[in-house]
Design a protein around this motif. Structure first.
Motif, PDB file in Angstrom:
ATOM      1  N   GLY A 215       0.788  -1.225   0.000  1.00 46.78           N
ATOM      2  CA  GLY A 215       0.000   0.000   0.000  1.00 46.78           C
ATOM      3  C   GLY A 215       0.819   1.273   0.000  1.00 46.78           C
ATOM      4  O   GLY A 215       0.253   2.368  -0.102  1.00 46.78           O
ATOM      5  N   MET A 216       2.151   1.168   0.128  1.00 44.20           N
ATOM      6  CA  MET A 216       3.000   2.347   0.125  1.00 44.20           C
ATOM      7  C   MET A 216       3.420   2.691  -1.306  1.00 44.20           C
ATOM      8  O   MET A 216       3.525   1.816  -2.162  1.00 44.20           O
ATOM      9  N   THR A 217       3.692   3.962  -1.538  1.00 51.68           N
ATOM     10  CA  THR A 217       4.177   4.390  -2.848  1.00 51.68           C
ATOM     11  C   THR A 217       5.689   4.270  -2.938  1.00 51.68           C
ATOM     12  O   THR A 217       6.233   3.840  -3.950  1.00 51.68           O
TER      13      THR A 217
ATOM     14  N   GLY B 209       6.224   9.057   9.375  1.00 53.00           N
ATOM     15  CA  GLY B 209       4.787   9.286   9.369  1.00 53.00           C
ATOM     16  C   GLY B 209       4.308  10.609   8.840  1.00 53.00           C
ATOM     17  O   GLY B 209       3.115  10.785   8.610  1.00 53.00           O
ATOM     18  N   GLN B 210       5.201  11.570   8.637  1.00 49.94           N
ATOM     19  CA  GLN B 210       4.749  12.844   8.066  1.00 49.94           C
ATOM     20  C   GLN B 210       4.228  12.644   6.642  1.00 49.94           C
ATOM     21  O   GLN B 210       3.348  13.372   6.193  1.00 49.94           O
ATOM     22  N   TYR B 211       4.792  11.650   5.939  1.00 52.02           N
ATOM     23  CA  TYR B 211       4.350  11.318   4.578  1.00 52.02           C
ATOM     24  C   TYR B 211       3.881   9.865   4.620  1.00 52.02           C
ATOM     25  O   TYR B 211       4.701   8.936   4.695  1.00 52.02           O
ATOM     26  N   ARG B 212       2.554   9.672   4.591  1.00 47.66           N
ATOM     27  CA  ARG B 212       1.981   8.360   4.859  1.00 47.66           C
ATOM     28  C   ARG B 212       2.089   7.377   3.705  1.00 47.66           C
ATOM     29  O   ARG B 212       1.569   6.269   3.793  1.00 47.66           O
ATOM     30  N   ASP B 213       2.763   7.763   2.623  1.00 50.56           N
ATOM     31  CA  ASP B 213       3.001   6.821   1.536  1.00 50.56           C
ATOM     32  C   ASP B 213       4.470   6.409   1.481  1.00 50.56           C
ATOM     33  O   ASP B 213       4.927   5.837   0.501  1.00 50.56           O
TER      34      ASP B 213
ATOM     35  N   THR C 129      -5.450  -0.808   3.285  1.00 49.01           N
ATOM     36  CA  THR C 129      -4.505  -0.424   2.245  1.00 49.01           C
ATOM     37  C   THR C 129      -3.438  -1.479   2.008  1.00 49.01           C
ATOM     38  O   THR C 129      -2.661  -1.364   1.045  1.00 49.01           O
ATOM     39  N   VAL C 130      -3.339  -2.488   2.866  1.00 47.00           N
ATOM     40  CA  VAL C 130      -2.320  -3.521   2.703  1.00 47.00           C
ATOM     41  C   VAL C 130      -2.997  -4.873   2.531  1.00 47.00           C
ATOM     42  O   VAL C 130      -4.175  -5.056   2.861  1.00 47.00           O
ATOM     43  N   GLY C 131      -2.254  -5.843   2.032  1.00 50.91           N
ATOM     44  CA  GLY C 131      -2.808  -7.155   1.770  1.00 50.91           C
ATOM     45  C   GLY C 131      -2.997  -7.983   3.030  1.00 50.91           C
ATOM     46  O   GLY C 131      -2.316  -7.774   4.041  1.00 50.91           O
TER      47      GLY C 131
END
Length: 328
Positions: free
Chosen positions: A30-32, A154-158, A181-183
């Protein structure tokens, strides 16, 4: 539209194909963007030189056009721009993809993006195809600055870091990504609390790792005969998905029988509350012939309720309260 398999002999593949393959082969959960580890792109500030040094690192960059690519940088040192004389400013240090070189070498620029001076400054927008490494807060009319790391904090949640083949690492002050957002079965390692969380099929998180110990706030009480009793000592609480744990020693002065149920403290707000009052047995010292056991209740309000017989001098608490469908 025909499909194809990775990779076929004799077929030529381009940058977009490689980006798509990378995106499929690396579990981003789920992360970019994913740092290769929690030690990539370490930041250190030099107030005298007014610079920030960025260590070497690998990062898996999600691309705005789709897919992703690995990129590497040997690191760099960036100069912090001069402070404004009018307002403070927040600058942003980034690692930005500049080419799609197949090994990433020379394809990442370490840059500082100046913010706009303001009474309450905010960081400038993160450039496309880039990861945010840190914030530089620059007070007005000064030569000093403050560095805040933002890689997987955590400031950038991706943004997160890899912590294993199917595990990502974060340090989001005890918060977790939204489970949806995650499997299913994915694992997130919380660096700050040292807990491994697994995404369950029902869309919730689960861990058997207890979180960090947190101090219980103790409170005095009044015995049934009107005597004011001072409660002191040290008591801690922590929890996992399976239980709450309390540990410590609580001293009561003067030593006397409470004569009624009394509240001796409360758990911090970060600890979850049971949906029904939950009880366990603890040990006590005494000056009378009363029994050596006392009852401690963890209440739905977060308070700790003591039920005891005899003149109590100290409570020795090492208590585990199981979580179940009954109380959670």
């Amino acid at each position: 539209m025909a499909g194809f398999a990775w990779f076929q002999e004799g077929v030529t593949y381009g940058g977009n194909d490689l980006a798509n393959f990378n995106s499929l082969s690396v579990p981003r959960q789920g992360m970019t963007h994913l740092f290769a580890s929690t030690t990539d792109f370490l930041l250190n500030s030099d107030q005298t030189a007014r610079t920030v040094s960025v260590g070497s690192g690998n990062v898996f960059l999600g691309l705005t056009a789709g897919g992703a690519t690995w990129a590497w940088s040997p690191g760099a040192t960036v100069a912090v721009p001069t402070a404004s004389n009018v307002n403070p400013r927040r600058d942003l240090i980034v690692a930005r993809l500049t080419t799609l070189a197949d090994d990433g070498t020379n394809g990442v620029a370490i840059e500082i993006v100046p913010g706009t001076p303001a009474a309450t400054p905010v960081a400038p927008a993160r450039p496309v195809n880039a990861v945010a490494l840190g914030w530089v807060d620059v007070p007005k009319a000064t030569t000093t600055f403050t560095l805040t790391v933002t890689r997987y904090q955590g400031q950038y949640r991706d943004q997160a870091a890899l912590a294993g083949r199917s595990t990502i690492a974060i340090d989001w002050a005890g918060q977790l990504p939204t489970a949806s957002t995650v499997g299913v079965g994915a694992t997130v390692y919380d660096v700050g609390t040292n807990q491994r969380w697994v995404r369950k099929a029902d869309g919730t998180w689960f861990t058997t790792d207890p979180g960090p110990w947190q101090a219980v706030t103790l409170s005095n009480y009044q015995a049934s005969d009107g005597t004011n009793v001072t409660v002191s000592g040290t008591l801690y609480v922590r929890e996992s998905s399976t239980m709450w744990e309390f540990s410590g020693r609580v001293d009561l002065s003067p030593s006397k029988a409470p004569g009624q149920l009394v509240s001796i403290g409360s758990a911090p707000a970060a600890i979850s509350r049971p949906k029904v009052n939950t009880y366990g047995t603890i040990g006590q010292t005494f000056f009378s012939a009363a029994g050596a056991d006392a009852r401690l209740g963890f209440m739905t309000s977060g308070g700790l309720e003591l039920g005891a017989v005899g003149a109590i001098n100290a409570l020795y608490i090492n208590l585990q309260l199981s979580k179940s469908p009954y109380n959670t």
